[in-house]
Design an enzyme around this catalytic site. Structure first.
Site, PDB file in Angstrom:
ATOM      1  N   SER A   1       9.390  -7.561 -15.754  1.00 17.22           N
ATOM      2  CA  SER A   1       8.933  -6.497 -16.714  1.00 17.22           C
ATOM      3  C   SER A   1       8.880  -5.192 -16.153  1.00 17.22           C
ATOM      4  CB  SER A   1       7.801  -6.717 -17.383  1.00 17.22           C
ATOM      5  OG  SER A   1       6.878  -7.552 -16.571  1.00 17.22           O
TER       6      SER A   1
ATOM      7  N   HIS B   1      14.658  -8.538 -20.370  1.00 19.80           N
ATOM      8  CA  HIS B   1      13.208  -8.524 -20.479  1.00 19.80           C
ATOM      9  C   HIS B   1      12.712  -8.911 -21.893  1.00 19.80           C
ATOM     10  CE1 HIS B   1       9.499  -5.911 -20.471  1.00 19.80           C
ATOM     11  NE2 HIS B   1       9.363  -7.129 -20.042  1.00 19.80           N
TER      12      HIS B   1
ATOM     13  N   ASN C   1       7.455  -0.569 -21.102  1.00 21.67           N
ATOM     14  CA  ASN C   1       6.235  -0.574 -20.282  1.00 21.67           C
ATOM     15  C   ASN C   1       5.786   0.674 -19.438  1.00 21.67           C
ATOM     16  OD1 ASN C   1       5.444  -3.111 -20.963  1.00 21.67           O
ATOM     17  ND2 ASN C   1       6.230  -4.064 -19.157  1.00 21.67           N
TER      18      ASN C   1
END
Ligand code: T1G
Length: 697
Positions: free
Chosen positions: A406, A427, A477
């Site tokens: 990630s 991912h 992220n």
């Protein structure tokens, strides 16, 4: 007549066949064709009209692409009233998905027949509006108030059997819609059946609409359309006449049509369908994937294996030893039991998925024949490199080697193999068999057919697949890091983490950032901060209160305490009193004088941080289009769908104001609040993010 509606006569029955692929949307040509067809049938002295759809479905609703543009006559409400008022019998024969305006056309007909597989619904609330062609007035008259409220405020699709049971349709019959429709119309004429306008049916019984309204509003977490639709159904019960009810429906419909939420939800509708369509892959053939290998059977690995099994792909799962493999098998079986309980799969399918379709192994040799491998081991570069070296040695030529990392650099992982062209990032988001989002991370040497295979697998696993370039944290992220930092800085400067969580749930998120941190595990963020610390720019502000929490072993829900304290058997948590101590300690250590933050300022700073980083992600080409970012946040980070996504929200807010606020914040922290060059360019040129989406079409 228009080409969109074909007209023919069979004896005294006129047949109107819709031919407007792919979903017979009720665009202007279809509406003109239907009106002309009704008038011609009357003029020719036909005794009945049959309406049905050619191709895969009856009308799937108004043409959403016409929204926001001046509506050309006849509008759908007038057309439905005209169909209902026709001086002959009108029959609709439904198949596929009769949705929205499509079901409203059927409800304005006098009789309705459907094939058993037909689906129906009034999903307008999912587009930020409500049924605006009489659906809120006619459906309660045929199905009753309670059923209509459920169908309209949920926007759910329901089957022919339920529709028959609830009085929405009159008959269910196997066969071609044209044939069962014609036979039914013939039968009605032979029986001398009367015209049966729904508008002449008595007003339905009222319910406690205020209570329903409040309950629906609360459930919508700020979305307006479902609750507003309750008021429209109320008019069906309380208005002085049917026409008065229609007038009230139109009023509420127009109100919602002019709302930002309507724009956000329609942006989400089309972006969800556009995000996996990349022009450069149009002519690229994906590689075949009949079997998948999964490395690591922890929560993520087991979830990925479950998603593959549910999609009919066989799985070889590798764990370090037999007991770990056994445990992974248990996790997968547990996931699949959930699907079995919810009726998503049958017992036979469950047995196959946990039996012949799943191989648990401890040797990489077992991967010799798989078409694609997804690595889901501990998030450490050295460990990843070792795994990919082993995959390179054991997998067949042409097998695709994917990492579920990630954060880590896919190029570096690819460099550990002799076949970087076959390496890609896939991912997934936890739980991987539930979360819809899949980031397809394309490394520098990844072959186009490997990228195409990633998207094809995503489609097969029913994921929303979004292309991402390689950077720390990819699209989602990386942006989350930014708005999480903004939240941490506000706490350091005096805001309460609980105030921030309340503001963000008020904005429509299911949970605020601190509650989400507790759910995901505070140790993940802690590990990431420690990983980044050696490379941190000295100009970057640092907060320590979260580290202090973790140093004490408080990682959130999994340890029973984090920013909140969690009691067994209780939903949610209560604020952890230690947190304020840690914050005060951090403020004292850094000489920060805390100050008050208004809810409005908290929301603005949080969203500006999100939008600014998102603009950098698009500006650098990590995300191909702004809509890609919007879909990542919607399907992976719980961003409220009715805002459309952070960049759609920004467009609706006005980019100039957002840039001005960022420049103001930059005066206090020039390092964190560096305005995104793309944002500056768009503001300077008077353009917006949606212009970039359109340019990419
Ligand atoms: N208008 C315009 N285009 C539409 C459309 C519509 N209503 N529905 C689908 N499309 C396009 C879609 O963008 C895609 O295009 C292609 O058709 C195939 O769709 C007054 C005002 C019908 C269940 O909300 O739920 O009526 O990407 O990929 O998965 O009260 O589409 O290929 O270029 O989704 O098989 C109410 C919306 C409208 C239904 C098929 N109706 N559509 O799903 O295919 S509001 C809806 C769907 C209304 C009135 C109000 C689904 C589907 P492209 P797809 P699918």
């Amino acid at each position: 007549m228009t080409h969109a509606i074909h007209y023919e006569r069979v004896d005294d029955i006129a047949i109107l066949k819709a031919q407007n692929p792919p979903v017979n949307a009720l665009g202007i040509d279809v509406r003109l064709g239907l009106l002309a067809g009704i008038e011609r049938a009357e003029a020719e002295g036909a005794r009945a009209v049959l309406i049905y759809g050619d191709g895969r479905t009856f009308f799937a609703g108004a043409d959403i692409r016409e929204f926001g543009k001046p509506m050309k006559d006849p509008g759908l409400p007038d057309l439905c009233n005209r169909i209902e008022a026709a001086d002959l019998i009108v029959v609709s024969a439904l198949h596929g998905t009769a949705l929205g305006g499509g079901l409203e056309v059927a409800l304005s007909s006098h009789y309705r027949i459907a094939v058993p597989s037909a689906k129906m619904g009034l999903p307008e609330v999912h587009l930020g509006i409500l049924p605006g062609a009489g659906g809120t007035q006619r459906l309660p008259r045929v199905a009753g108030t309670e059923a209509a409220l459920d169908m309209i405020t949920s926007g759910r699709h329901f089957g022919a059997a339920e529709a028959l049971e609830k009085g929405v349709i009159d008959r269910v019959q196997e066969g071609e819609p044209s044939e069962i429709g014609l036979a039914y119309a013939r039968e009605l004429l032979d029986q001398g059946a009367p015209r049966r306008p729904v508008c002449d049916m008595p007003a339905p019984a009222a319910v406690d609409f205020d209570a329903v309204y409040e309950k629906t509003l609360a459930k919508g977490r700020g979305q307006l359309s479902p609750a507003t639709a309750v008021r429209a159904v109320q008019a069906a019960c309380e208005a002085a006449s049917f026409l008065e009810g229609l007038r009230r429906e139109r009023e509420l419909f127009t109100e919602l049509m002019e709302s930002d939420q309507r724009q956000g939800l329609i942006h989400a509708f089309f972006s969800e369908r556009a995000v996996s369509k990349l022009p450069e892959l149009a002519d690229v053939t994906p590689r075949d994937v009949a079997s998948v290998g999964v490395i690591g059977g922890g929560t993520m690995g087991a979830g990925i294996a479950t998603a593959a099994l549910l999609a009919g792909v066989s799985v070889v799962l590798i764990e370090r030893d037999a007991s770990a493999a056994e445990a992974a098998g248990q996790r997968i079986s547990g996931n699949l039991s959930g699907a079995l309980k919810r009726g998503k799969i049958s017992q036979d399918q469950f047995d196959t998925m946990t039996g012949e379709a799943l191989e648990l192994a401890t040797e990489y040799g077992a991967l010799g024949q798989v078409d694609l491998v997804i690595e889901a081991v501990f998030e450490d570069m050295d460990v990843k490199r070792e795994v990919f070296k082993a995959l390179d040695a054991n997998c067949k030529p042409g097998a695709i080697l994917a990492s579920n990392t990630s954060y880590l650099d896919i190029n570096e992982i690819a460099a550990a193999t002799s076949r970087p062209q076959d390496v890609i990032g896939l991912h997934f988001f936890s739980p991987a068999h539930v979360m819809k989002l899949l980031e397809v991370v394309v490394a520098d040497q990844t072959d186009p057919d490997v990228v195409a295979t990633g998207f094809a697998l995503g489609k097969r696993l029913r994921k929303i697949s979004v292309r991402s370039g390689v950077c720390d944290g990819f699209i989602g992220n990386r942006i989350m890091n930014a708005y999480r930092k903004a939240a941490d800085y506000m706490v350091l400067d005096g805001a309460s983490p609980y105030q921030i969580d309340r503001v963000m749930t008020g904005f429509g998120f299911a949970m605020g950032p601190f509650a989400v941190g507790d759910l995901a595990g505070l140790d993940i963020g802690w590990a990431a901060r420690k990983r980044r610390a050696p490379h941190r720019d000295p100009r970057e502000r640092v907060v320590h209160f979260a580290d202090i929490l973790c140093e004490g072993g408080d990682f959130g829900q999994k340890t029973g305490k984090g920013f909140y304290v969690y009691e067994a058997g209780k939903r949610g948590g209560t604020p952890n009193p230690d947190v304020e101590k840690y914050i005060a300690q951090d403020q004292a250590d850094q000489g920060v004088s805390p100050r008050e933050f208004s809810d409005a300022e908290i929301l603005r700073r949080y969203m500006c941080a999100m939008v600014n980083e998102a603009a950098k992600v698009v500006g650098e080409g990590i995300a191909r289009r702004p809509l890609d970012v919007d879909m990542v946040l919607l399907f992976g980070y719980g961003f409220p769908r009715y805002h459309g996504g952070p960049l759609k929200w920004a467009d609706l807010q006005g980019l100039a104001g957002i840039l001005a606020d960022i420049e103001t914040y930059a005066k206090e922290d020039p390092y964190f609040w560096q305005p995104a060059p793309l944002l500056q360019t768009l503001v300077a040129e008077g353009r917006c993010f949606d212009d970039l989406n359109k340019a990419e079409k």
